[in-house]
Design a protein around this motif. Structure first.
Motif, PDB file in Angstrom:
ATOM      1  N   GLU A  68       0.757  -1.198   0.135  1.00  0.00           N
ATOM      2  CA  GLU A  68      -0.047   0.087   0.125  1.00  0.00           C
ATOM      3  C   GLU A  68       1.012   1.254  -0.031  1.00  0.00           C
ATOM      4  OE1 GLU A  68      -2.652  -0.164   3.522  1.00  0.00           O
ATOM      5  OE2 GLU A  68      -3.677  -2.148   2.860  1.00  0.00           O
ATOM      6  N   ASN A  71       2.150   1.952  -3.605  1.00  0.00           N
ATOM      7  CA  ASN A  71       1.201   2.247  -4.301  1.00  0.00           C
ATOM      8  C   ASN A  71       0.782   3.729  -3.855  1.00  0.00           C
ATOM      9  OD1 ASN A  71       0.983  -0.090  -5.648  1.00  0.00           O
ATOM     10  ND2 ASN A  71      -0.762  -0.776  -4.196  1.00  0.00           N
ATOM     11  N   ASP A  72       0.961   4.271  -2.900  1.00  0.00           N
ATOM     12  CA  ASP A  72       0.561   5.510  -2.433  1.00  0.00           C
ATOM     13  C   ASP A  72       1.905   6.482  -2.934  1.00  0.00           C
ATOM     14  OD1 ASP A  72      -1.834   5.082  -1.047  1.00  0.00           O
ATOM     15  OD2 ASP A  72      -0.694   4.992   0.736  1.00  0.00           O
ATOM     16  N   ASP A  77       1.213  10.313  -3.284  1.00  0.00           N
ATOM     17  CA  ASP A  77       0.772  10.714  -1.839  1.00  0.00           C
ATOM     18  C   ASP A  77       1.664  10.258  -1.031  1.00  0.00           C
ATOM     19  OD1 ASP A  77      -0.760  11.181   0.594  1.00  0.00           O
ATOM     20  OD2 ASP A  77      -2.703  10.342  -0.338  1.00  0.00           O
ATOM     21  N   ALA A  80       0.906   9.818   2.849  1.00  0.00           N
ATOM     22  CA  ALA A  80       0.056   8.332   2.958  1.00  0.00           C
ATOM     23  C   ALA A  80       1.139   7.293   2.821  1.00  0.00           C
ATOM     24  CB  ALA A  80      -0.997   8.302   2.093  1.00  0.00           C
ATOM     25  N   ALA A  81       2.013   7.435   2.007  1.00  0.00           N
ATOM     26  CA  ALA A  81       3.203   6.395   1.761  1.00  0.00           C
ATOM     27  C   ALA A  81       4.057   6.341   3.201  1.00  0.00           C
ATOM     28  CB  ALA A  81       4.071   6.524   0.583  1.00  0.00           C
ATOM     29  N   SER A  84       1.848   4.548   6.042  1.00  0.00           N
ATOM     30  CA  SER A  84       1.938   3.074   5.722  1.00  0.00           C
ATOM     31  C   SER A  84       3.203   2.423   6.149  1.00  0.00           C
ATOM     32  CB  SER A  84       1.465   2.792   4.386  1.00  0.00           C
ATOM     33  OG  SER A  84       0.086   3.301   4.089  1.00  0.00           O
TER      34      SER A  84
END
Length: 233
Positions: A68, A71-72, A77, A80-81, A84
């Protein structure tokens, strides 16, 4: 490339000059980059698992959260990365690949002091990524280039900032720009003449570089190979 420093004189002498009072906050705890990342000799991590299959040593939940995070990051983003990645590190605190990805996320966010603290811990215990691995995390080279230009401007404005010099040197080496990396690393070694990580990085791009007189134990051993793209998954 960026290679193993190898603490021949033991973990007791480890010192990370880039650590801030609160480097990583996970819930109510702090990841302490003033201590080395300790990896067991037989430990299987993301960096040594060339397949997509989770291992018993890396919890499946941690791998899922790390996916995830990537992907962020790819979507731009970075906050968010980072969140996570910190969550994934709760279950895999000694995974060097997750820490190196975290350093890249902090670089993308312009948080160079914390990026340097994370990078220093990673490069003290193992090899870094190659260019294919790093740029594969971005949807476009131009996005990375813009972030690199911001770091270059920061170093221009703050020429004695050790953190900026370390992160910039790492970026240059990973991208294969050895000559400009050597120039920045000579400045870094002049500022931190007893730092074995800075010395190792300089020698990796300029084997004949003139070094300050140092105790034998401070000098790094022979280099090893880089982490490749296939080893990131």
């Amino acid at each position: 490339g960026i290679n193993r420093v190898g603490w021949a004189f033991g973990y007791n002498n480890y010192y990370n000059p880039y650590v801030t009072p609160s480097t990583v906050v996970i819930d109510n705890s702090v990841y302490d980059y003033s201590q080395p990342i300790i990896m067991a000799p037989d430990e299987t991590t993301l960096s040594s698992n060339p397949t997509n299959a989770p291992t018993s040593e890396v919890p499946e939940g941690s791998l899922t959260i790390f996916d995830e995070a990537r992907n962020d990051f790819y979507a731009g983003d970075y906050a968010a990365a980072l969140k996570s990645t910190d969550e994934a590190l709760k279950e895999s605190p000694n995974d060097a690949v997750m820490h190196e990805f975290r350093a890249l996320t902090l670089f993308a966010l312009g948080q160079y002091q914390e990026s340097a603290a994370t990078l220093y811990a990673v490069l003290s215990v193992g090899p870094g990524w190659d260019w294919t691995t790093m740029i594969g995390l971005y949807p476009q080279v131009d996005i990375y280039t813009e972030q690199l230009r911001k770091l270059e401007q920061f170093v221009t404005d703050n020429p004695d900032n050790n953190a900026g010099l370390l992160v910039l040197s790492y970026q240059y080496i990973t991208a294969g720009h050895d000559q400009v990396a050597a120039t920045e690393l000579e400045r870094l070694v002049a500022l931190t003449p007893t730092d074995p990580v800075a010395i190792q990085l300089l020698l990796s791009v300029e084997p004949d570089a003139k070094l300050p007189d140092l105790p034998k134990e401070v000098l790094p051993p022979q280099p090893t190979s880089n982490i490749t793209k296939d080893q990131l998954v």
